[in-house]
Scaffold this active site. Structure first.
Site, mmCIF file in Angstrom:
data_model
loop_
_atom_site.group_PDB
_atom_site.id
_atom_site.type_symbol
_atom_site.label_atom_id
_atom_site.label_comp_id
_atom_site.label_asym_id
_atom_site.label_seq_id
_atom_site.Cartn_x
_atom_site.Cartn_y
_atom_site.Cartn_z
ATOM 1 N N ASP A 144 0.807 -1.232 0.000
ATOM 2 C CA ASP A 144 0.000 0.000 0.000
ATOM 3 C C ASP A 144 0.835 1.275 0.000
ATOM 4 O O ASP A 144 0.337 2.341 0.344
ATOM 5 C CB ASP A 144 -0.934 0.008 1.209
ATOM 6 C CG ASP A 144 -0.196 -0.036 2.547
ATOM 7 O OD1 ASP A 144 1.027 -0.242 2.533
ATOM 8 O OD2 ASP A 144 -0.848 0.133 3.587
ATOM 9 N N GLU A 145 2.088 1.195 -0.418
ATOM 10 C CA GLU A 145 2.973 2.346 -0.291
ATOM 11 C C GLU A 145 4.031 2.330 -1.385
ATOM 12 O O GLU A 145 4.571 1.280 -1.723
ATOM 13 C CB GLU A 145 3.641 2.310 1.092
ATOM 14 C CG GLU A 145 4.621 3.402 1.376
ATOM 15 C CD GLU A 145 5.321 3.203 2.720
ATOM 16 O OE1 GLU A 145 6.218 3.999 3.031
ATOM 17 O OE2 GLU A 145 4.989 2.227 3.443
#
Length: 423
Positions: free
Chosen positions: A121-122
């Protein structure tokens, strides 16, 4: 889930000069919990915690759950005590990874290929080359946030800065659902507000060491002379990095990550168990998750590994290299079951409630020796080339792949447990 300290005075307008600010840090907000609320809209506004079972830990928590003091890596049992009315859901990595891959490929990947993904998610993005089209990095950031929200019904926060460290700090300060630009000439003022613990790479041990010297914020670093900083840091290398931090400098280059070297899935049992059905169900779940990830990435694997962890915390594993690569769930199940038998032996032979001789605490399946499916030659077997009029192994494999593709479609829409393969 970011737990870095967030000085409230850092989240403000730092100016609008975007010159030299070509690094973006994109961070999804409470990603797993947000995805669950996206497919279960009735959960919106409720405290949602991802993680179940007395031995598990929290993988993600919605912002409503964080108000109760719940953070990632907290034991789920503790989270239940803090928020007994929370909605506790199991981790569905197949769903989360599929959404992540789509976001990276279909949104971030449309801007630039200079993407360094650091987690599901990054990511960091170097959009310098894309500015010929987009003109301003904040325009890229706004478009990404709009697309993620419109297409996936989750939010993300974006930091825009001249280097990776400042961009990451900016995205953290912008959470949730925000964007923060730190102009090149304001980076030092911005970083000076940060507690040293919020700086990437400074962990609890270094925080304690610096605290003993009266260093609690980045601003405190600037007050030390070179000798004192070297003594506080414990080495010349660390002292040099801390000095760069104090100046808001970071010369790291954004480097796209190479492809996966292995893919795996594992789970810890609620209680140590020797029950054959319980262990088999877990191995099947691992095979389902791993094979789905292979197909989503258009990969095949030649090596299968099964590992177990015993109650005394010892690990044991077995691997097998295959003559032909695989990506289908039944094939992986078959290989994994053989390897499991080599580790913990046969069951006791009873017709019901079969048990292994040794209980285990954790089991997992992984694959390696990966290659792109469309670039990998698969040697046909004698059964594949049979010509006696009966169904060949190749015919059966084609039918199995069609069934597997249909299952994948159902699972992507309704969740990974919506349908199972009956083999």
């Amino acid at each position: 889930m970011s737990t870095s300290p967030r000085p409230p005075e850092a989240r403000r307008d730092w100016g609008h000069d975007e010159t030299g600010c070509h690094i973006l840090h994109v961070d999804m907000d409470a990603f797993y919990a947000s995805l669950e609320m996206a497919r279960h809209p009735e959960l919106r506004g409720r405290p949602v915690i991802i993680g179940t079972g007395p031995r598990s830990v929290v993988s993600a928590a919605s912002y409503e759950a964080r108000k109760f003091g719940i953070n990632s890596a907290m034991p789920t049992a503790q989270a239940r005590r803090l928020c007994p009315d929370g909605v506790f859901l199991p981790v569905d990595m197949t769903y989360y990874r599929a959404a992540s891959r789509s976001i990276f490929a279909n949104i971030l990947g449309r801007v630039t290929d200079r993407i360094e993904q650091v987690s599901v998610d990054e990511a960091y993005m170097d959009v310098a080359g894309a500015l010929l089209t987009w003109e301003r990095p904040t325009a890229v950031a706004r478009w990404i946030r709009e697309q993620v929200s419109a297409r996936f019904h989750v939010t993300c926060s974006v930091g825009v800065a001249s280097n990776a460290m400042v961009a990451k700090l900016a995205s953290t300060m912008a959470k949730p659902d925000g964007m923060l630009l730190i102009p090149l000439n304001r980076r030092r003022d911005f970083v000076a507000l940060m507690p040293v613990r919020s700086i990437p790479g400074i962990g609890p041990a270094m925080e304690r060491r610096l605290s003993a010297w009266g260093i609690h914020t980045v601003s405190d670093l600037s007050s030390l002379d070179d000798q004192a900083l070297r003594s506080a840091a414990g080495s010349d290398i660390v002292a040099e990095r801390l000095m760069k931090v104090a100046l808001g400098d970071d010369d790291r280059i954004i480097r796209p990550r190479s492809g996966e070297k292995s893919i795996g899935a594992e789970r810890t049992f609620t209680e140590d168990t020797a029950d054959a059905d319980t262990i088999t169900r877990l191995i099947r779940w691992c095979c389902k998750d791993v094979s789905a990830t292979l197909r989503d990435h258009h990969l095949v694997a030649r090596t299968v590994t099964v590992k177990v962890r015993y109650p005394d915390l010892r690990y044991e594993s077995r691997s097998r290299s295959l003559p032909s690569p695989i990506d289908l769930e039944p094939s992986l199940r078959y290989e994994a079951s053989l390897l499991l038998g080599r580790i913990i032996g046969p069951t006791d032979g009873t017709s019901s409630a079969a048990r292994y001789a040794t209980p285990i605490r954790l089991a997992g399946v992984s694959v390696s020796s990966l290659s792109q499916a469309d670039a990998t030659a698969i040697q046909p077997s004698l059964g594949d080339t049979a010509s006696n009029g009966s169904p060949t192994q190749s015919d059966l494999s084609d039918k199995l792949r069609l069934a597997q593709n249909a299952l994948d479609t159902v699972r992507r829409k309704y969740g990974s447990d919506a349908a199972q393969i009956g083999l």
